[in-house]
Design a protein around this motif. Sequence first.
Motif, PDB file in Angstrom:
ATOM      1  N   TRP A  35      41.067 104.389 -32.356  1.00  0.00           N
ATOM      2  CA  TRP A  35      42.318 105.138 -32.384  1.00  0.00           C
ATOM      3  C   TRP A  35      43.421 104.196 -32.822  1.00  0.00           C
ATOM      4  O   TRP A  35      43.378 103.677 -33.920  1.00  0.00           O
ATOM      5  CB  TRP A  35      42.563 105.803 -31.034  1.00  0.00           C
ATOM      6  N   LYS A  36      44.417 103.907 -32.004  1.00  0.00           N
ATOM      7  CA  LYS A  36      45.510 103.019 -32.418  1.00  0.00           C
ATOM      8  C   LYS A  36      45.313 101.573 -31.965  1.00  0.00           C
ATOM      9  O   LYS A  36      46.142 100.720 -32.216  1.00  0.00           O
ATOM     10  CB  LYS A  36      46.841 103.550 -31.898  1.00  0.00           C
ATOM     11  N   TYR A  37      44.179 101.285 -31.311  1.00  0.00           N
ATOM     12  CA  TYR A  37      43.904  99.938 -30.825  1.00  0.00           C
ATOM     13  C   TYR A  37      43.074  99.198 -31.865  1.00  0.00           C
ATOM     14  O   TYR A  37      41.999  99.648 -32.257  1.00  0.00           O
ATOM     15  CB  TYR A  37      43.170  99.990 -29.480  1.00  0.00           C
ATOM     16  N   LEU A  38      43.576  98.062 -32.307  1.00  0.00           N
ATOM     17  CA  LEU A  38      42.951  97.330 -33.395  1.00  0.00           C
ATOM     18  C   LEU A  38      41.860  96.378 -32.904  1.00  0.00           C
ATOM     19  O   LEU A  38      41.886  95.920 -31.757  1.00  0.00           O
ATOM     20  CB  LEU A  38      44.009  96.527 -34.155  1.00  0.00           C
ATOM     21  N   LYS A  39      40.937  96.106 -33.794  1.00  0.00           N
ATOM     22  CA  LYS A  39      39.874  95.142 -33.525  1.00  0.00           C
ATOM     23  C   LYS A  39      40.510  93.835 -33.042  1.00  0.00           C
ATOM     24  O   LYS A  39      41.511  93.376 -33.593  1.00  0.00           O
ATOM     25  CB  LYS A  39      39.081  94.903 -34.819  1.00  0.00           C
ATOM     26  N   GLY A  40      39.948  93.260 -31.996  1.00  0.00           N
ATOM     27  CA  GLY A  40      40.453  91.996 -31.461  1.00  0.00           C
ATOM     28  C   GLY A  40      41.500  92.150 -30.365  1.00  0.00           C
ATOM     29  O   GLY A  40      41.850  91.177 -29.709  1.00  0.00           O
ATOM     30  N   THR A  41      41.991  93.370 -30.142  1.00  0.00           N
ATOM     31  CA  THR A  41      43.008  93.592 -29.110  1.00  0.00           C
ATOM     32  C   THR A  41      42.395  93.378 -27.730  1.00  0.00           C
ATOM     33  O   THR A  41      41.292  93.817 -27.449  1.00  0.00           O
ATOM     34  CB  THR A  41      43.590  95.022 -29.195  1.00  0.00           C
ATOM     35  N   LYS A  42      43.161  92.680 -26.880  1.00  0.00           N
ATOM     36  CA  LYS A  42      42.765  92.449 -25.490  1.00  0.00           C
ATOM     37  C   LYS A  42      43.800  93.135 -24.605  1.00  0.00           C
ATOM     38  O   LYS A  42      44.974  93.213 -24.963  1.00  0.00           O
ATOM     39  CB  LYS A  42      42.749  90.954 -25.174  1.00  0.00           C
ATOM     40  N   TYR A  51      32.078  99.243 -28.302  1.00  0.00           N
ATOM     41  CA  TYR A  51      33.491  99.023 -28.625  1.00  0.00           C
ATOM     42  C   TYR A  51      34.046  97.685 -28.144  1.00  0.00           C
ATOM     43  O   TYR A  51      35.128  97.299 -28.572  1.00  0.00           O
ATOM     44  CB  TYR A  51      34.358 100.140 -28.030  1.00  0.00           C
ATOM     45  N   LEU A  52      33.356  96.985 -27.240  1.00  0.00           N
ATOM     46  CA  LEU A  52      33.932  95.783 -26.648  1.00  0.00           C
ATOM     47  C   LEU A  52      33.104  94.531 -26.908  1.00  0.00           C
ATOM     48  O   LEU A  52      31.876  94.571 -26.869  1.00  0.00           O
ATOM     49  CB  LEU A  52      34.103  95.946 -25.134  1.00  0.00           C
ATOM     50  N   VAL A  53      33.803  93.428 -27.158  1.00  0.00           N
ATOM     51  CA  VAL A  53      33.209  92.101 -27.168  1.00  0.00           C
ATOM     52  C   VAL A  53      33.188  91.645 -25.711  1.00  0.00           C
ATOM     53  O   VAL A  53      34.163  91.843 -24.986  1.00  0.00           O
ATOM     54  CB  VAL A  53      34.059  91.125 -28.019  1.00  0.00           C
ATOM     55  N   ASN A  54      32.108  91.039 -25.272  1.00  0.00           N
ATOM     56  CA  ASN A  54      31.913  90.668 -23.861  1.00  0.00           C
ATOM     57  C   ASN A  54      32.061  91.897 -22.963  1.00  0.00           C
ATOM     58  O   ASN A  54      32.888  91.905 -22.041  1.00  0.00           O
ATOM     59  CB  ASN A  54      32.882  89.571 -23.419  1.00  0.00           C
ATOM     60  N   PRO A  55      31.269  92.940 -23.215  1.00  0.00           N
ATOM     61  CA  PRO A  55      31.413  94.157 -22.414  1.00  0.00           C
ATOM     62  C   PRO A  55      30.966  93.924 -20.969  1.00  0.00           C
ATOM     63  O   PRO A  55      29.933  93.286 -20.738  1.00  0.00           O
ATOM     64  CB  PRO A  55      30.486  95.151 -23.109  1.00  0.00           C
ATOM     65  N   PRO A  56      31.730  94.422 -20.011  1.00  0.00           N
ATOM     66  CA  PRO A  56      31.291  94.311 -18.620  1.00  0.00           C
ATOM     67  C   PRO A  56      30.174  95.302 -18.340  1.00  0.00           C
ATOM     68  O   PRO A  56      30.000  96.275 -19.061  1.00  0.00           O
ATOM     69  CB  PRO A  56      32.558  94.671 -17.822  1.00  0.00           C
ATOM     70  N   LYS A  57      29.436  95.044 -17.294  1.00  0.00           N
ATOM     71  CA  LYS A  57      28.405  95.986 -16.837  1.00  0.00           C
ATOM     72  C   LYS A  57      29.113  97.116 -16.111  1.00  0.00           C
ATOM     73  O   LYS A  57      29.936  96.887 -15.229  1.00  0.00           O
ATOM     74  CB  LYS A  57      27.426  95.267 -15.912  1.00  0.00           C
ATOM     75  N   ILE A  58      28.810  98.339 -16.503  1.00  0.00           N
ATOM     76  CA  ILE A  58      29.452  99.521 -15.936  1.00  0.00           C
ATOM     77  C   ILE A  58      28.421 100.316 -15.145  1.00  0.00           C
ATOM     78  O   ILE A  58      27.296 100.508 -15.603  1.00  0.00           O
ATOM     79  CB  ILE A  58      29.993 100.438 -17.067  1.00  0.00           C
ATOM     80  N   THR A  99      37.380  90.055 -22.437  1.00  0.00           N
ATOM     81  CA  THR A  99      36.889  91.245 -23.113  1.00  0.00           C
ATOM     82  C   THR A  99      37.935  91.697 -24.129  1.00  0.00           C
ATOM     83  O   THR A  99      39.123  91.689 -23.836  1.00  0.00           O
ATOM     84  CB  THR A  99      36.632  92.368 -22.080  1.00  0.00           C
ATOM     85  N   SER A 100      37.477  92.069 -25.320  1.00  0.00           N
ATOM     86  CA  SER A 100      38.396  92.549 -26.357  1.00  0.00           C
ATOM     87  C   SER A 100      37.706  93.633 -27.173  1.00  0.00           C
ATOM     88  O   SER A 100      36.500  93.835 -27.073  1.00  0.00           O
ATOM     89  CB  SER A 100      38.825  91.399 -27.268  1.00  0.00           C
TER      90      SER A 100
END
Length: 171
Positions: A127-134, A85-92, A120-121
Motif C-alpha cells: 500500500w503506502k508503506y515502502l520496501k525497507g520501512t521499519k 512482507y517482512l524481513v526478519n519476520p517474527p513468529k506469529i 523487522t522491516s
Amino acid sequence: MINKRLLIKTLLSHSDENSFYDKKQRLNITTKIDKAKFIKHVCALSNSNPDNNAYIVIGVEDETNKIMGVDFFDDSKIQNLVNSYLVNPPKIQYENVGFPKLQRHKVIGLVTIRPIGAITSFKRNAWKYLKGTKFYRRGSNSMPIKGDFELLNTNQHIVASIEKIASNNLE
C-alpha cells in the motif's frame, strides 16, 4: 501455562493500547490496505518488544474495551502473510479464544508476536508503506522509524508480570 482468557482480560484491564499490546474490533486481511495495516502493526510490535511477547487482541471495541467477539478465523494465512512482507519476520501465533458471554459462534482472536531480537522491516512495498520501512510503537501508535534504530526493551518486566498473572498455578 498461560490461561488465554485470563491473559486477554488482564491485557484489557491493564491499560490502553501501548507498545506491547494492540486491540482491533476485527481482523480483515482481504484487501491490500488491510493487509498492509496489519503487517505495519506486527512490524511495530516486534521492533518494540525484542525480548518479550507482544499481543493483538481481536474482537474488542476500541473505545470501551467491550468484548464483542469475531467469527472463528483460520490462522493459516497470517504467518505466510507476515513472512512474505517482512524481513526478519517474527513468529506469529493466532488463537481463537472462547468467552462464556459471547454468542456461540463468536470468539476473541489473540495474536501472539514472539520476540526475535532482530529489526523487522518491510521486504516489499505494501500500500503506502515502502520496501525497507521499519516501524515501532509510541504509545498506541505505530510510527515509521527515521534514521538509525536500536532495539530497546522497556516492556520486559511489565509483560512478564501480565503473563504471570495469567498463568495457571496448578499447585
